[in-house]
Design a protein around this motif. Structure first.
Motif, mmCIF file in Angstrom:
data_model
loop_
_atom_site.group_PDB
_atom_site.id
_atom_site.type_symbol
_atom_site.label_atom_id
_atom_site.label_comp_id
_atom_site.label_asym_id
_atom_site.label_seq_id
_atom_site.Cartn_x
_atom_site.Cartn_y
_atom_site.Cartn_z
ATOM 1 N N HIS A 20 0.927 -1.221 -0.052
ATOM 2 C CA HIS A 20 -0.136 -0.044 0.200
ATOM 3 C C HIS A 20 0.571 1.604 -0.254
ATOM 4 O O HIS A 20 1.108 2.586 -0.729
ATOM 5 N N VAL A 21 1.869 1.823 1.297
ATOM 6 C CA VAL A 21 2.605 2.459 0.850
ATOM 7 C C VAL A 21 3.140 2.654 -0.282
ATOM 8 O O VAL A 21 3.760 3.495 -0.867
ATOM 9 N N MET A 22 3.930 1.585 -1.071
ATOM 10 C CA MET A 22 4.864 1.811 -1.835
ATOM 11 C C MET A 22 3.660 2.787 -3.122
ATOM 12 O O MET A 22 4.780 2.206 -4.247
ATOM 13 N N SER A 23 2.590 2.137 -2.900
ATOM 14 C CA SER A 23 1.715 2.088 -4.459
ATOM 15 C C SER A 23 1.439 3.826 -4.345
ATOM 16 O O SER A 23 1.367 3.986 -5.270
ATOM 17 N N ASP A 24 1.903 4.632 -3.064
ATOM 18 C CA ASP A 24 1.021 5.651 -2.769
ATOM 19 C C ASP A 24 2.125 6.924 -3.370
ATOM 20 O O ASP A 24 3.539 6.547 -3.004
ATOM 21 N N LEU A 26 2.072 9.670 -3.103
ATOM 22 C CA LEU A 26 2.621 10.657 -2.168
ATOM 23 C C LEU A 26 3.673 10.249 -1.136
ATOM 24 O O LEU A 26 4.768 11.109 -0.686
ATOM 25 N N SER A 27 3.783 8.776 -0.737
ATOM 26 C CA SER A 27 4.849 8.635 0.599
ATOM 27 C C SER A 27 5.718 8.116 -0.364
ATOM 28 O O SER A 27 7.262 7.910 0.301
ATOM 29 N N MET A 28 5.702 7.854 -1.703
ATOM 30 C CA MET A 28 6.864 7.687 -2.541
ATOM 31 C C MET A 28 7.899 8.778 -3.407
ATOM 32 O O MET A 28 8.619 8.414 -3.958
ATOM 33 N N GLY A 96 16.697 1.568 6.493
ATOM 34 C CA GLY A 96 16.392 2.820 5.530
ATOM 35 C C GLY A 96 14.726 2.877 6.350
ATOM 36 O O GLY A 96 14.268 2.230 7.427
ATOM 37 N N ILE A 97 13.890 4.292 6.314
ATOM 38 C CA ILE A 97 12.750 3.938 7.080
ATOM 39 C C ILE A 97 11.596 4.645 6.053
ATOM 40 O O ILE A 97 12.432 5.876 5.384
ATOM 41 N N VAL A 98 10.528 4.875 6.302
ATOM 42 C CA VAL A 98 9.396 5.146 5.219
ATOM 43 C C VAL A 98 8.161 5.656 5.768
ATOM 44 O O VAL A 98 7.919 4.709 6.748
ATOM 45 N N ILE A 99 7.771 6.776 6.234
ATOM 46 C CA ILE A 99 6.857 7.386 6.862
ATOM 47 C C ILE A 99 5.374 7.488 5.738
ATOM 48 O O ILE A 99 5.737 8.304 4.631
ATOM 49 N N GLU A 100 4.307 7.089 5.852
ATOM 50 C CA GLU A 100 3.168 7.037 4.916
ATOM 51 C C GLU A 100 3.615 8.409 5.030
ATOM 52 O O GLU A 100 3.292 9.217 6.237
ATOM 53 N N SER A 101 2.727 9.204 4.046
ATOM 54 C CA SER A 101 2.954 10.725 3.788
ATOM 55 C C SER A 101 1.545 11.369 5.220
ATOM 56 O O SER A 101 2.023 12.088 5.419
ATOM 57 N N LYS A 102 0.667 10.332 4.780
ATOM 58 C CA LYS A 102 -0.226 11.403 6.358
ATOM 59 C C LYS A 102 0.221 11.181 7.598
ATOM 60 O O LYS A 102 -0.893 11.996 8.339
#
Length: 173
Positions: A20-24, A26-28, A96-102
């Motif tokens: 879900h995050v990787m397909s967004d 805004l997040s990517m 690595g760290i990824v925070i969902e855009s919202k």
């Protein structure tokens, strides 16, 4: 801030949130415009396709000592807000760290990275962590405040323009 924990996926289906995050877009968006040679990378948005047939391989990989992946979970809200990882690449452990855009700019990046550092310290094989990113991405101060040091300044091409990048490293011992 709510209590934040790291939670490893318990079954293959749990990788749906990562997909879900990787397909967004805004997040990517931080990932867009680089010349990444992967068949599942979208240059214009930074999105990376992560189909279900890849989830099982990552699930199994997550139970080796050279790879760690976990979701960053807000316990009070009972939801994932992003994910983090470390893995052995070219003899070094990249994180690595990824925070969902919202959920960005709410302290989850700091807490997630702090927890990831603690987890890495539990693995005796890991002497240091490193990461690399564009200076303008906004996370440099976070990494520096947690003890990472700039070990290299570099240049990359993003949307065919030169951008400044850094490699940061944290010695764990």
């Amino acid at each position: 801030m709510s209590e934040v924990i790291l939670e490893k996926p318990k079954k293959v289906e749990d990788f749906a949130y990562k997909a879900h995050v990787m397909s967004d877009p805004l997040s990517m968006s931080y990932n867009a415009g680089y010349n990444i040679e992967r068949d599942n990378y979208h240059y214009d948005t930074g999105v990376i396709d992560y189909p279900e047939n890849r989830w099982g391989k990552e699930y199994l990989r997550n139970y080796t000592s050279d790879y760690y992946f976990a979701y960053i979970k807000d316990v009070d809200k009972n939801c994932y807000v992003g994910y983090c990882c470390y893995y052995l690449e070219n003899g070094q452990y990249q994180c690595g760290i990824v925070i969902e855009s919202k959920y960005r700019h709410q302290g989850y990046g700091r807490k997630g990275l702090e927890l990831l550092i603690q987890k890495a310290k539990e693995n005796e094989k890991i002497k240091s962590l490193y990461d690399c990113f564009e200076v303008d991405r906004g996370c440099l101060n976070l990494f520096l405040s947690l003890g990472f040091e700039i070990v290299e300044r570099t240049k990359w091409q993003k949307f065919s323009k030169e951008v400044d990048g850094v490699v940061v490293k944290l010695d764990l011992y």
